[in-house]
Write a protein that holds these residues in place. Structure first.
Motif, PDB file in Angstrom:
ATOM      1  N   VAL A 285     -24.983  55.666 -17.251  1.00 26.75           N
ATOM      2  CA  VAL A 285     -25.844  56.070 -18.360  1.00 26.75           C
ATOM      3  C   VAL A 285     -25.824  57.579 -18.550  1.00 26.75           C
ATOM      4  CG1 VAL A 285     -28.211  56.115 -19.205  1.00 26.75           C
ATOM      5  CG2 VAL A 285     -27.329  54.057 -18.106  1.00 26.75           C
ATOM      6  N   GLN A 286     -25.822  58.309 -17.473  1.00 30.21           N
ATOM      7  CA  GLN A 286     -25.958  59.763 -17.633  1.00 30.21           C
ATOM      8  C   GLN A 286     -24.713  60.399 -18.244  1.00 30.21           C
ATOM      9  OE1 GLN A 286     -26.879  61.123 -13.697  1.00 30.21           O
ATOM     10  NE2 GLN A 286     -24.791  61.690 -13.211  1.00 30.21           N
ATOM     11  N   THR A 287     -23.581  59.728 -18.127  1.00 28.84           N
ATOM     12  CA  THR A 287     -22.401  60.299 -18.771  1.00 28.84           C
ATOM     13  C   THR A 287     -22.511  60.219 -20.293  1.00 28.84           C
ATOM     14  OG1 THR A 287     -21.297  58.167 -18.577  1.00 28.84           O
ATOM     15  CG2 THR A 287     -20.831  59.780 -16.875  1.00 28.84           C
ATOM     16  N   CYS A 288     -23.424  59.426 -20.777  1.00 28.02           N
ATOM     17  CA  CYS A 288     -23.614  59.319 -22.227  1.00 28.02           C
ATOM     18  C   CYS A 288     -24.901  59.997 -22.690  1.00 28.02           C
ATOM     19  CB  CYS A 288     -23.644  57.858 -22.661  1.00 28.02           C
ATOM     20  SG  CYS A 288     -22.022  57.105 -22.774  1.00 28.02           S
ATOM     21  N   TRP A 289     -25.649  60.554 -21.763  1.00 25.67           N
ATOM     22  CA  TRP A 289     -26.931  61.154 -22.147  1.00 25.67           C
ATOM     23  C   TRP A 289     -26.691  62.588 -22.566  1.00 25.67           C
ATOM     24  CZ3 TRP A 289     -31.166  63.292 -18.535  1.00 25.67           C
ATOM     25  CH2 TRP A 289     -32.319  63.574 -19.280  1.00 25.67           C
ATOM     26  N   GLN A 290     -26.727  62.833 -23.845  1.00 22.80           N
ATOM     27  CA  GLN A 290     -26.478  64.166 -24.364  1.00 22.80           C
ATOM     28  C   GLN A 290     -27.797  64.893 -24.526  1.00 22.80           C
ATOM     29  OE1 GLN A 290     -24.189  63.457 -27.907  1.00 22.80           O
ATOM     30  NE2 GLN A 290     -22.315  63.182 -26.739  1.00 22.80           N
ATOM     31  N   VAL A 291     -27.943  65.958 -23.787  1.00 26.22           N
ATOM     32  CA  VAL A 291     -29.192  66.702 -23.794  1.00 26.22           C
ATOM     33  C   VAL A 291     -29.014  67.979 -24.597  1.00 26.22           C
ATOM     34  CG1 VAL A 291     -30.921  67.803 -22.365  1.00 26.22           C
ATOM     35  CG2 VAL A 291     -29.723  65.785 -21.529  1.00 26.22           C
ATOM     36  N   ASP A 292     -29.897  68.162 -25.560  1.00 23.79           N
ATOM     37  CA  ASP A 292     -29.920  69.409 -26.322  1.00 23.79           C
ATOM     38  C   ASP A 292     -30.891  70.336 -25.600  1.00 23.79           C
ATOM     39  OD1 ASP A 292     -30.132  71.441 -28.066  1.00 23.79           O
ATOM     40  OD2 ASP A 292     -30.995  70.282 -29.707  1.00 23.79           O
ATOM     41  N   VAL A 293     -30.344  71.173 -24.724  1.00 23.28           N
ATOM     42  CA  VAL A 293     -31.200  71.900 -23.794  1.00 23.28           C
ATOM     43  C   VAL A 293     -32.073  72.953 -24.471  1.00 23.28           C
ATOM     44  CG1 VAL A 293     -29.735  71.554 -21.794  1.00 23.28           C
ATOM     45  CG2 VAL A 293     -29.300  73.471 -23.298  1.00 23.28           C
ATOM     46  N   GLY A 294     -31.752  73.314 -25.694  1.00 23.46           N
ATOM     47  CA  GLY A 294     -32.585  74.310 -26.362  1.00 23.46           C
ATOM     48  C   GLY A 294     -33.749  73.703 -27.122  1.00 23.46           C
ATOM     49  N   SER A 295     -33.816  72.391 -27.173  1.00 23.47           N
ATOM     50  CA  SER A 295     -34.804  71.744 -28.027  1.00 23.47           C
ATOM     51  C   SER A 295     -36.104  71.484 -27.279  1.00 23.47           C
ATOM     52  CB  SER A 295     -34.249  70.422 -28.551  1.00 23.47           C
ATOM     53  OG  SER A 295     -34.146  69.498 -27.490  1.00 23.47           O
ATOM     54  N   GLU A 296     -37.124  71.202 -28.057  1.00 21.26           N
ATOM     55  CA  GLU A 296     -38.399  70.828 -27.454  1.00 21.26           C
ATOM     56  C   GLU A 296     -38.261  69.540 -26.659  1.00 21.26           C
ATOM     57  OE1 GLU A 296     -42.517  71.041 -29.352  1.00 21.26           O
ATOM     58  OE2 GLU A 296     -41.181  71.525 -31.002  1.00 21.26           O
ATOM     59  N   ALA A 297     -37.402  68.667 -27.130  1.00 16.23           N
ATOM     60  CA  ALA A 297     -37.224  67.380 -26.454  1.00 16.23           C
ATOM     61  C   ALA A 297     -36.706  67.556 -25.035  1.00 16.23           C
ATOM     62  CB  ALA A 297     -36.262  66.497 -27.250  1.00 16.23           C
ATOM     63  N   ALA A 298     -36.109  68.719 -24.762  1.00 16.85           N
ATOM     64  CA  ALA A 298     -35.590  68.957 -23.416  1.00 16.85           C
ATOM     65  C   ALA A 298     -36.714  69.237 -22.420  1.00 16.85           C
ATOM     66  CB  ALA A 298     -34.612  70.135 -23.422  1.00 16.85           C
ATOM     67  N   ASN A 299     -37.940  69.301 -22.914  1.00 14.94           N
ATOM     68  CA  ASN A 299     -39.083  69.475 -22.012  1.00 14.94           C
ATOM     69  C   ASN A 299     -39.751  68.143 -21.699  1.00 14.94           C
ATOM     70  OD1 ASN A 299     -38.815  72.295 -22.089  1.00 14.94           O
ATOM     71  ND2 ASN A 299     -39.950  72.377 -24.016  1.00 14.94           N
ATOM     72  N   ILE A 300     -39.221  67.075 -22.255  1.00 14.08           N
ATOM     73  CA  ILE A 300     -39.945  65.810 -22.210  1.00 14.08           C
ATOM     74  C   ILE A 300     -39.231  64.782 -21.343  1.00 14.08           C
ATOM     75  CG2 ILE A 300     -40.733  63.877 -23.614  1.00 14.08           C
ATOM     76  CD1 ILE A 300     -41.232  65.849 -25.822  1.00 14.08           C
ATOM     77  N   THR A 301     -39.999  64.184 -20.464  1.00 17.94           N
ATOM     78  CA  THR A 301     -39.497  63.085 -19.653  1.00 17.94           C
ATOM     79  C   THR A 301     -39.952  61.773 -20.286  1.00 17.94           C
ATOM     80  OG1 THR A 301     -39.551  64.382 -17.631  1.00 17.94           O
ATOM     81  CG2 THR A 301     -39.573  61.989 -17.400  1.00 17.94           C
ATOM     82  N   VAL A 302     -39.013  60.899 -20.559  1.00 16.44           N
ATOM     83  CA  VAL A 302     -39.375  59.626 -21.170  1.00 16.44           C
ATOM     84  C   VAL A 302     -39.012  58.483 -20.219  1.00 16.44           C
ATOM     85  CG1 VAL A 302     -39.159  60.393 -23.543  1.00 16.44           C
ATOM     86  CG2 VAL A 302     -37.174  59.483 -22.379  1.00 16.44           C
ATOM     87  N   VAL A 303     -39.814  57.431 -20.283  1.00 16.83           N
ATOM     88  CA  VAL A 303     -39.520  56.219 -19.522  1.00 16.83           C
ATOM     89  C   VAL A 303     -39.250  55.113 -20.519  1.00 16.83           C
ATOM     90  CG1 VAL A 303     -40.335  54.573 -17.813  1.00 16.83           C
ATOM     91  CG2 VAL A 303     -41.025  56.979 -17.668  1.00 16.83           C
ATOM     92  N   ILE A 304     -38.104  54.486 -20.373  1.00 22.74           N
ATOM     93  CA  ILE A 304     -37.681  53.472 -21.333  1.00 22.74           C
ATOM     94  C   ILE A 304     -37.571  52.135 -20.628  1.00 22.74           C
ATOM     95  CG2 ILE A 304     -35.725  52.704 -22.725  1.00 22.74           C
ATOM     96  CD1 ILE A 304     -35.318  55.516 -23.584  1.00 22.74           C
ATOM     97  N   GLY A 305     -38.127  51.121 -21.239  1.00 23.18           N
ATOM     98  CA  GLY A 305     -38.033  49.776 -20.698  1.00 23.18           C
ATOM     99  C   GLY A 305     -37.048  48.961 -21.510  1.00 23.18           C
ATOM    100  N   MET A 306     -36.336  48.060 -20.814  1.00 33.96           N
ATOM    101  CA  MET A 306     -35.372  47.240 -21.541  1.00 33.96           C
ATOM    102  C   MET A 306     -35.154  45.931 -20.790  1.00 33.96           C
ATOM    103  SD  MET A 306     -31.957  49.372 -20.552  1.00 33.96           S
ATOM    104  CE  MET A 306     -32.683  50.807 -19.809  1.00 33.96           C
ATOM    105  N   SER A 307     -34.721  44.940 -21.524  1.00 32.80           N
ATOM    106  CA  SER A 307     -34.340  43.670 -20.921  1.00 32.80           C
ATOM    107  C   SER A 307     -32.826  43.542 -20.992  1.00 32.80           C
ATOM    108  CB  SER A 307     -34.996  42.507 -21.669  1.00 32.80           C
ATOM    109  OG  SER A 307     -36.399  42.637 -21.617  1.00 32.80           O
ATOM    110  N   MET A 308     -32.260  42.961 -19.926  1.00 30.79           N
ATOM    111  CA  MET A 308     -30.815  42.854 -19.868  1.00 30.79           C
ATOM    112  C   MET A 308     -30.412  41.380 -19.923  1.00 30.79           C
ATOM    113  SD  MET A 308     -30.161  46.096 -19.387  1.00 30.79           S
ATOM    114  CE  MET A 308     -28.452  46.183 -18.860  1.00 30.79           C
TER     115      MET A 308
END
Lengths: 376, 452
Positions: A285-308
């Protein structure tokens, strides 16, 4: 008479206490044992198709099963027609005899006939197994020679022993910690760490390749029962060696009611994912996680739930934001979208997750924490 | 035998209890191992541009053909210019977009790894009215991001239409406020270094549409936009000494501020409400900071120290002012209330700090730093922490913030007799440093607010 009785009584008490205390210390390891049991469960389904009889017998072997894993692979190779499959077979008779003679005659008998019946099954299963093994080896094989063989062996031998597997499962979880004590515990512990450490590295590194190969997984499902079979054959041998038969009998009888109930539970769930398997998913997953480090979103930790689903793909529409921390709703939404893109983009044909442990990753909670990214 | 027989009734239950105990932890352990979802924490991502597909906008009538092409290219250039996006070439496309409303075949776009898809259409009416409509899709989520949008404008203003489209896309994907539809005022320079001619000029943020506000008859410095973008403050040597002027951008009419005799005024900036101007006033060899209400009244002095205080900049809430002072012996940055009063130093690094500018977001302050023979553009948090240098060169100076506080533009001058200043922009993460094409030498940029 008295002295003999007292000596006998104190000796047995000492043994029992020793077992109990040993069991207490051993509890930490129990999850691992349960893990082997879970594999067995999946085989049970297979066994139902072929042999109805074995299940009742299982309880006694189950107790023995946990300790075996290390020993099993070595003997298996020499005896084997196919290295993995045969390995389990030879051991089984040995383990069954020591345990069964003192404990329960019926168990021992059942075990022997099973072995004979198993042999013919083995050839049938191998063709299916290769499919499973191929993906497994891709992950495991490169890292370390020592741990890798153990894992490989386990998956392949499983099919022949299927009937035995059931037996082993029921008893094992509860009893092993008590009976096996330090000696058996140590053996199991050593194997687990070795396998885990090499796997982690290799899986993580190979994840990208694995992702591309993800599509082949579906065919492997039938083979799953095989891994379950391995743990049970191994388990019986260690137990018989380590403890007195009489003590085992008494303990087994006392525990039987308790053991039967737990056994059903482990069957429903496989062993937990190894650290290596978890790392493989994380890296994928992390190889596809593109982080825009200058953005406000880069200060936010999110928890995502999913069913597989069983293919390792996210069920449509099941992705949802469970919680966020560190910023406004708008930025949290952006952080969620970036994380969602990462999950959906890198799944491609499906994440490489062990199908036999499906119940452990049916629901996933993934935390995306960009904290260390900001300072780069 | 007897003693044991007596003990038997006691021992039997005890033994039984002991034997049963081991089963309990085993059960609980099993239960624990099998409950709950799989939890994974991801802390390492990748920093790379997000690939998007932007098929040339559909031309809805014959007159719109060229316009659709231009607008598409400008939108794509805006996005890729941020360094956050990468355009996927049309040769990779699997499916073609022939109509604005045709359904999106997500698998075709996933296959080429497009994470965002922008579909648009352009219509040019007989009266020269241009209409652009577009939709933005999250390809891997298989859904549209936000609503489709339609914008209209004149044919000559097509660049602003394109910037608006790009702004909307940028904002929806990154969550940042937009900034493409904005302008920059700067000093355009021509001629050799010993006879440099300077004119005030204004351009789109990407260097297009340059027009000049003043002629080259006098030296002009440090223009600054008003918060509404309708006025520009600048310093001119028109009268022989530096004086602050304010110009209406639309009419180019100007007037001098604070025309007291015997003083020099420079380094002006508007307050966030546009009602007052903070600036430096030098008299008798001492420079201090003053604020002047534009609706009338006398300038009010904010600092009174024997040292040099200059380069004031308001915080976006108007409550504080950051400025440069050499009261410690070397130029450093200080913050004080907008009404004057207690001064707090925020920069403590080696070297000389100058030209502080408060970010529109309010969280950061950009500055110029000179240390060990090199100039840097840097940012720090408003309390002085987390100082980070973004650039390094022979001469970097004069940072100005994009309206969204995400990008900094500054002047970079090359060394030597043939050295010339030009404008550069850099993301506040320190990435994506690129030169702004102004068609010639340029210095002292100041970014406008987002245009309405």
């Amino acid at each position: 008479m008295r002295t003999g009785f007292i000596i006998s009584g104190t000796g047995h008490m000492a043994l029992i206490l020793w077992l109990l205390l040993g069991g207490l210390f051993a509890r930490v390891d129990e999850p691992e044992f349960t893990a082997t049991d879970a594999v067995i469960l999946s085989e049970s389904d297979f066994a139902l198709l072929s042999q109805p009889g074995p299940p009742p017998e299982d309880p006694a072997p189950a107790a023995d099963a946990p300790p075996a894993p290390e020993e099993a692979p070595a003997p298996a190779l020499p005896s084997a027609d196919d290295a993995p499959t045969t390995a389990g077979v030879p051991e089984i008779p040995e383990t069954a005899e020591p345990d069964s003679a003192p404990d329960v005659s019926a168990i021992a008998e059942t075990a022997r006939p099973e072995v004979a019946s198993v042999a013919p099954d083995a050839p049938v299963s191998p063709p299916e197994e290769p499919e499973e093994n191929a993906p497994v080896t891709a992950h495991d094989a490169p890292p370390d020679s020592a741990p890798a063989p153990a894992d490989r062996v386990a998956p392949s031998p499983a099919p022949p022993p299927e009937p035995e597997v059931r037996i082993a499962d029921s008893l094992q979880p509860a009893r092993q910690p008590d009976e096996s004590r330090t000696a058996t515990e140590e053996v199991q512990q050593e194997t687990a760490p070795e396998a885990a450490a090499p796997e982690i590295v290799t899986e993580a590194e190979t994840v990208r390749d694995a992702v591309a190969r993800a599509s082949p997984r579906p065919p492997s499902r039938p083979a799953r029962p095989a891994p379950a079979a391995d743990p049970p054959p191994d388990a019986p041998t260690p137990e018989s060696d380590s403890l007195n038969d009489t003590i085992e009998e008494a303990i087994a009888r006392a525990n039987e009611p308790a053991d039967t109930t737990p056994d059903t539970t482990p069957r429903a769930f496989g062993p937990p994912l190894t650290q290596g398997e978890r790392d493989a998913l994380r890296v994928a997953v992390q190889t596809c996680w593109q982080v825009d480090v200058g953005s406000e979103a880069a200060n936010i930790t999110v928890v995502i739930g999913m069913s597989m689903d069983r293919d390792g793909k996210v069920v449509n529409g099941s992705l949802k934001l469970l919680s966020s921390e560190g910023g406004s709703g708008r930025a949290a939404e952006i952080a969620f979208q970036a994380a969602r893109r990462a999950i959906l983009r890198c799944q491609r044909g499906g994440y490489q997750l062990p199908v036999e442990k499906y119940d452990h990753w049916r629901e996933i909670e993934m935390t995306f924490n960009p904290e260390t990214m900001r300072t780069r | 035998m007897r003693p044991f027989a007596r003990l038997a009734p006691i021992l039997a239950p005890a033994l039984a209890a002991l034997l049963l105990i081991p089963g309990l932890p085993a059960q609980t352990a099993l239960a624990q191992g099998t409950q709950g979802p799989l939890r994974i924490e991801i802390t390492e991502g990748v920093i790379e541009p997000l690939p998007f597909a932007l098929p040339v906008f559909v031309a809805e009538n014959a007159a719109a053909g060229q316009m659709a092409q231009r607008i598409s290219e400008t939108v794509a250039a805006d996005l890729t210019g941020t360094g956050l996006f990468r355009r996927i070439g049309p040769e990779a496309f699997i499916s073609r977009v022939t109509a604005f409303d045709s359904p999106i075949r997500y698998p075709d776009w996933r296959a080429i790894n497009a994470q965002a898809l922008i579909v648009g259409a352009v219509n040019v009416s007989a009266s020269g009215q241009v209409t652009v409509k577009f939709r933005l899709f999250d390809v891997f989520a298989g859904q549209e991001m936000g609503e489709g949008l339609q914008l209209g404008g004149s044919e000559s203003g097509w660049r602003r239409l394109a910037h608006k489209v790009a702004d909307t896309v940028y904002s929806r994907i990154t969550g940042e406020r937009p900034y493409f539809d904005s302008r920059v005022v700067f000093v355009a320079e021509t001629g050799p270094k010993n006879d440099r001619r300077k004119r005030l000029a204004i351009m789109d943020y990407d260097g297009e549409n340059i027009r000049y506000l003043t002629d080259a008859s006098s030296i002009v410095l440090a223009p600054r936009f008003s918060p509404a973008g309708d006025r520009v403050l600048y310093t001119s040597y028109e009268s022989g000494i530096p004086r602050i002027y304010m110009m209406e951008v639309s009419t180019a009419q100007r007037r001098v501020l604070d025309d007291q005799q015997g003083i020099m005024t420079f380094a002006p900036r508007f307050s966030p409400d546009g009602q007052s101007v903070v600036y430096s006033l030098s008299t008798g060899g001492n420079t201090d900071i003053y604020v002047l209400n534009l609706s009338g009244g006398q300038p009010r002095r904010l600092t009174s120290a024997p040292s040099i205080e200059t380069a004031p900049s308001f915080s976006p809430d108007g409550g504080r002012v950051v400025f440069e002072s050499d009261r410690s012996g070397a130029p450093q940055l200080y913050v004080m209330p907008a009404t004057g009063g207690e001064v707090r130093r925020i920069s403590f690094g080696e070297g000389r700090y100058g030209t502080p500018v408060w970010s529109p977001r309010g969280d950061m302050i950009a500055f110029t730093k000179q240390n060990a023979g090199r100039f840097h553009i840097g940012v720090m948090r408003a309390d002085g922490s987390e100082e980070r240098l973004l650039t390094a060169s022979f001469l970097d100076e004069g940072p100005t913030w994009a309206p969204n506080g995400r990008v900094i533009m500054f002047m970079r001058e090359t060394a030597g007799a043939g050295g010339a200043p030009s404008l550069y922009s850099v993301d506040i993460s320190g990435r994506n440093l690129r030169r702004v094409n102004t068609g010639g030498a340029a210095s002292d940029p100041a970014w406008s607010p987002l245009l309405p």
